[in-house]
Scaffold this motif. Structure first.
Motif, PDB file in Angstrom:
ATOM      1  N   TYR A 157       0.833  -1.209   0.000  1.00 13.85           N
ATOM      2  CA  TYR A 157       0.000   0.000   0.000  1.00 13.85           C
ATOM      3  C   TYR A 157       0.870   1.263   0.000  1.00 13.85           C
ATOM      4  CZ  TYR A 157      -2.915   3.775   1.758  1.00 13.85           C
ATOM      5  OH  TYR A 157      -3.539   4.994   1.920  1.00 13.85           O
ATOM      6  N   ILE A 158       1.898   1.277   0.843  1.00 17.34           N
ATOM      7  CA  ILE A 158       2.794   2.438   0.914  1.00 17.34           C
ATOM      8  C   ILE A 158       3.470   2.667  -0.435  1.00 17.34           C
ATOM      9  CG2 ILE A 158       4.943   3.301   1.935  1.00 17.34           C
ATOM     10  CD1 ILE A 158       4.094   1.799   4.511  1.00 17.34           C
ATOM     11  N   ALA A 159       3.964   1.582  -1.052  1.00 16.02           N
ATOM     12  CA  ALA A 159       4.667   1.704  -2.334  1.00 16.02           C
ATOM     13  C   ALA A 159       3.745   2.245  -3.420  1.00 16.02           C
ATOM     14  CB  ALA A 159       5.235   0.347  -2.730  1.00 16.02           C
ATOM     15  N   LEU A 160       2.512   1.728  -3.486  1.00  9.89           N
ATOM     16  CA  LEU A 160       1.584   2.152  -4.542  1.00  9.89           C
ATOM     17  C   LEU A 160       1.029   3.548  -4.285  1.00  9.89           C
ATOM     18  CD1 LEU A 160      -0.367  -1.189  -5.155  1.00  9.89           C
ATOM     19  CD2 LEU A 160       1.415  -0.178  -6.598  1.00  9.89           C
ATOM     20  N   LEU A 192       2.185   2.963  10.131  1.00 13.24           N
ATOM     21  CA  LEU A 192       2.889   2.663  11.379  1.00 13.24           C
ATOM     22  C   LEU A 192       2.015   2.932  12.593  1.00 13.24           C
ATOM     23  CD1 LEU A 192       6.501   3.978  10.624  1.00 13.24           C
ATOM     24  CD2 LEU A 192       5.762   1.604  10.891  1.00 13.24           C
ATOM     25  N   ILE A 193       1.240   4.027  12.560  1.00 11.06           N
ATOM     26  CA  ILE A 193       0.319   4.312  13.674  1.00 11.06           C
ATOM     27  C   ILE A 193      -0.685   3.176  13.820  1.00 11.06           C
ATOM     28  CG2 ILE A 193      -1.557   5.819  14.447  1.00 11.06           C
ATOM     29  CD1 ILE A 193      -0.034   8.173  13.208  1.00 11.06           C
ATOM     30  N   MET A 194      -1.233   2.721  12.695  1.00  5.55           N
ATOM     31  CA  MET A 194      -2.230   1.656  12.733  1.00  5.55           C
ATOM     32  C   MET A 194      -1.625   0.349  13.226  1.00  5.55           C
ATOM     33  SD  MET A 194      -5.372   0.992  12.257  1.00  5.55           S
ATOM     34  CE  MET A 194      -6.172  -0.576  12.565  1.00  5.55           C
ATOM     35  N   GLU A 195      -0.439   0.006  12.728  1.00  6.74           N
ATOM     36  CA  GLU A 195       0.193  -1.250  13.116  1.00  6.74           C
ATOM     37  C   GLU A 195       0.569  -1.253  14.590  1.00  6.74           C
ATOM     38  OE1 GLU A 195       0.400  -3.936  11.441  1.00  6.74           O
ATOM     39  OE2 GLU A 195      -0.348  -3.140   9.551  1.00  6.74           O
ATOM     40  N   VAL A 196       1.119  -0.147  15.080  1.00  2.00           N
ATOM     41  CA  VAL A 196       1.487  -0.064  16.497  1.00  2.00           C
ATOM     42  C   VAL A 196       0.235  -0.122  17.372  1.00  2.00           C
ATOM     43  CG1 VAL A 196       2.496   1.430  18.267  1.00  2.00           C
ATOM     44  CG2 VAL A 196       3.656   1.146  16.069  1.00  2.00           C
ATOM     45  N   ALA A 197      -0.833   0.552  16.946  1.00  4.30           N
ATOM     46  CA  ALA A 197      -2.089   0.496  17.703  1.00  4.30           C
ATOM     47  C   ALA A 197      -2.618  -0.930  17.783  1.00  4.30           C
ATOM     48  CB  ALA A 197      -3.127   1.416  17.063  1.00  4.30           C
ATOM     49  N   PHE A 198      -2.522  -1.652  16.671  1.00  5.86           N
ATOM     50  CA  PHE A 198      -2.988  -3.045  16.658  1.00  5.86           C
ATOM     51  C   PHE A 198      -2.128  -3.914  17.578  1.00  5.86           C
ATOM     52  CE2 PHE A 198      -4.096  -7.210  15.091  1.00  5.86           C
ATOM     53  CZ  PHE A 198      -5.414  -7.071  14.710  1.00  5.86           C
ATOM     54  N   GLU A 199      -0.811  -3.672  17.580  1.00  9.02           N
ATOM     55  CA  GLU A 199       0.084  -4.430  18.467  1.00  9.02           C
ATOM     56  C   GLU A 199      -0.243  -4.147  19.931  1.00  9.02           C
ATOM     57  OE1 GLU A 199       2.139  -6.687  17.602  1.00  9.02           O
ATOM     58  OE2 GLU A 199       2.384  -6.374  15.447  1.00  9.02           O
ATOM     59  N   LEU A 200      -0.552  -2.887  20.239  1.00  9.47           N
ATOM     60  CA  LEU A 200      -0.915  -2.534  21.611  1.00  9.47           C
ATOM     61  C   LEU A 200      -2.211  -3.216  22.037  1.00  9.47           C
ATOM     62  CD1 LEU A 200      -0.054   1.286  21.566  1.00  9.47           C
ATOM     63  CD2 LEU A 200       1.167  -0.509  22.803  1.00  9.47           C
ATOM     64  N   LEU A 201      -3.194  -3.240  21.133  1.00 14.28           N
ATOM     65  CA  LEU A 201      -4.460  -3.916  21.438  1.00 14.28           C
ATOM     66  C   LEU A 201      -4.236  -5.419  21.643  1.00 14.28           C
ATOM     67  CD1 LEU A 201      -6.925  -2.158  18.964  1.00 14.28           C
ATOM     68  CD2 LEU A 201      -7.072  -2.137  21.465  1.00 14.28           C
ATOM     69  N   ILE A 240      -8.740  -0.402   7.014  1.00 15.44           N
ATOM     70  CA  ILE A 240      -9.060  -1.694   6.388  1.00 15.44           C
ATOM     71  C   ILE A 240      -7.797  -2.530   6.228  1.00 15.44           C
ATOM     72  CG2 ILE A 240      -9.888  -2.783   4.260  1.00 15.44           C
ATOM     73  CD1 ILE A 240     -11.756  -0.320   3.946  1.00 15.44           C
ATOM     74  N   ILE A 241      -6.711  -1.905   5.764  1.00  9.67           N
ATOM     75  CA  ILE A 241      -5.454  -2.637   5.563  1.00  9.67           C
ATOM     76  C   ILE A 241      -4.908  -3.150   6.888  1.00  9.67           C
ATOM     77  CG2 ILE A 241      -3.008  -2.318   4.944  1.00  9.67           C
ATOM     78  CD1 ILE A 241      -4.007  -0.532   2.646  1.00  9.67           C
ATOM     79  N   GLY A 242      -4.928  -2.312   7.919  1.00  7.01           N
ATOM     80  CA  GLY A 242      -4.445  -2.744   9.232  1.00  7.01           C
ATOM     81  C   GLY A 242      -5.275  -3.881   9.802  1.00  7.01           C
ATOM     82  N   ALA A 243      -6.603  -3.786   9.661  1.00  7.33           N
ATOM     83  CA  ALA A 243      -7.479  -4.847  10.163  1.00  7.33           C
ATOM     84  C   ALA A 243      -7.275  -6.154   9.405  1.00  7.33           C
ATOM     85  CB  ALA A 243      -8.937  -4.401  10.060  1.00  7.33           C
ATOM     86  N   LEU A 244      -7.160  -6.051   8.068  1.00  9.64           N
ATOM     87  CA  LEU A 244      -6.959  -7.253   7.253  1.00  9.64           C
ATOM     88  C   LEU A 244      -5.624  -7.910   7.561  1.00  9.64           C
ATOM     89  CD1 LEU A 244      -8.054  -9.060   5.009  1.00  9.64           C
ATOM     90  CD2 LEU A 244      -7.018  -7.513   3.336  1.00  9.64           C
ATOM     91  N   THR A 245      -4.591  -7.101   7.747  1.00  8.92           N
ATOM     92  CA  THR A 245      -3.274  -7.639   8.098  1.00  8.92           C
ATOM     93  C   THR A 245      -3.322  -8.362   9.439  1.00  8.92           C
ATOM     94  OG1 THR A 245      -2.209  -5.814   6.910  1.00  8.92           O
ATOM     95  CG2 THR A 245      -0.849  -7.041   8.457  1.00  8.92           C
ATOM     96  N   GLY A 246      -3.994  -7.748  10.416  1.00 10.98           N
ATOM     97  CA  GLY A 246      -4.115  -8.377  11.729  1.00 10.98           C
ATOM     98  C   GLY A 246      -4.900  -9.672  11.684  1.00 10.98           C
ATOM     99  N   ILE A 247      -6.001  -9.685  10.933  1.00 11.26           N
ATOM    100  CA  ILE A 247      -6.809 -10.905  10.807  1.00 11.26           C
ATOM    101  C   ILE A 247      -5.992 -12.024  10.180  1.00 11.26           C
ATOM    102  CG2 ILE A 247      -8.784 -11.911   9.574  1.00 11.26           C
ATOM    103  CD1 ILE A 247     -10.183  -9.171   9.973  1.00 11.26           C
TER     104      ILE A 247
END
Length: 346
Positions: A157-160, A192-201, A240-247
């Motif tokens: 996503y970041i690259a595109l 990064l904010i989304m990924e770190v938030a998911f890791e904290l949760l 959506i990307i953060g949630a899908l990655t976590g799932i």
């Protein structure tokens, strides 16, 4: 006592006199009971010898859990990916022994170590062999796809979005651009904010009492995500990307392997943020090169996707797809050559 119970649970499933149990103490002060279990007639002698040599070299005050022993026995100690398999299921441990692998039973912990191991076995669950092969093959394929998504989707996503929006369909590119108009951060900071938030949760869910942990994780993710979108901190696409990655990380049935995927994801994100699509593919290639360089007690980590001819490509029958049990007549590569036939036609 826990170790003895684990040994009994395995013995109840393998009632064969060729199942050997060698006991020893490990840890100078803890004197932790350790049992080495294997099938005498099908285990590879060189693998068993290598395991015993590594155990003999361990000189430490105490071993209190199988996870400590795992870190000391592994050859490549700086790899984020496990080179041993942990399980608390006696049926899985018994199946591994019947494949010629070695099981280490450590006292005072419900988990046992299975070795050697390959990349392939981390996508196999015990239930795969108890249900019909058609549906389990489909689920196995989904797991492999999920591992690719969990490592690569945020970086892609970041690259595109940052470097190559022209590669996206026009409608999708316009939607992403519209959702990011009021966002004060670049795409990489959003991710990064989304990924770190998911890791904290995820970490908070582990520490909370089990009745409320899953609820807090789901509700917390929804509330925080919606609040972040309303506040204009991040766009809905990133949520959506953060949630899908976590799932996708929850789809893979081995927690230790998921940890390696989570670490590798940040390497791909960093390279994608610096080099765009070239960085994304470079990151994925580096992960693949690292996995290909690993060995577990002499067995290539990427087997059977490399060196599959050693076992006449038979191990592909239980890799990305699981073939019917009546077709898997030979044991995998862990077994001593000449003793690989486990099913005969009558």
């Amino acid at each position: 006592e826990v170790g003895s119970k684990n040994i009994v649970l395995i013995r109840r499933r393998i009632r064969d006199t060729r199942l050997k149990v060698e006991r020893q103490k490990i840890g100078r002060r803890s004197k932790t009971d350790l049992a080495i279990m294997y099938m005498d007639d099908i285990v590879r002698p060189e693998v068993l010898k290598s395991i015993k040599e590594r155990l003999d070299k361990i000189d430490i005050d105490g071993i209190f859990d199988s996870g400590m022993l795992e870190q000391l026995v592994e050859k490549n100690k700086f790899s984020p990916f496990p080179q041993l398999q942990l399980t608390e299921r006696p049926d899985k441990a018994s199946a591994a022994i019947m494949e010629g692998r070695v099981v280490l039973v450590v006292d005072n912990t419900p988990f046992v170590l299975i070795l050697p191991t390959t990349y392939n076995v981390f996508f196999q669950a015990a239930e795969d062999y108890y249900e019909r092969w058609e549906i389990m093959s489909f689920i196995r394929f989904i797991r492999y796809c999920a591992s690719f998504i969990a490592i690569g989707l945020p970086g892609l996503y970041i690259a595109l979005a940052s470097y190559h929006p022209n590669l996206l369909p026009t409608t999708l590119a316009l939607k992403i651009a519209e959702s990011r108009q009021s966002i004060p951060f670049p795409a990489v900071i959003e991710i990064l904010i989304m990924e770190v938030a998911f890791e904290l949760l995820r970490e908070a869910g582990i520490r909370l009492p089990s009745p409320v942990s899953s609820t807090i994780g789901i509700v917390g993710g929804i509330i925080i995500g919606q609040a972040a979108v309303d506040a204009g901190i991040m766009g809905p696409v990133v949520i959506i990307i953060g949630a899908l990655t976590g799932i996708c990380t929850f789809v893979i049935p081995n927690n230790a392997f998921v940890a390696g995927i989570r670490i590798s994801k940040y390497l791909v994100i960093a390279l994608s943020a610096i080099l765009g699509l070239y960085g994304f593919w470079l990151g994925m290639l580096l992960v693949l090169i690292h996995l290909s360089s690993l060995k577990s007690f002499g067995i290539p980590y990427m087997f059977p996707f490399c060196s599959g001819e050693i076992n006449d490509y038979d191990d592909f029958k239980d890799s990305v797809f699981r073939m019917p049990i009546f077709m898997m007549k030979r044991r995998p590569v862990f077994t001593k050559p000449g003793r690989r036939v486990r099913m005969k036609n009558k």
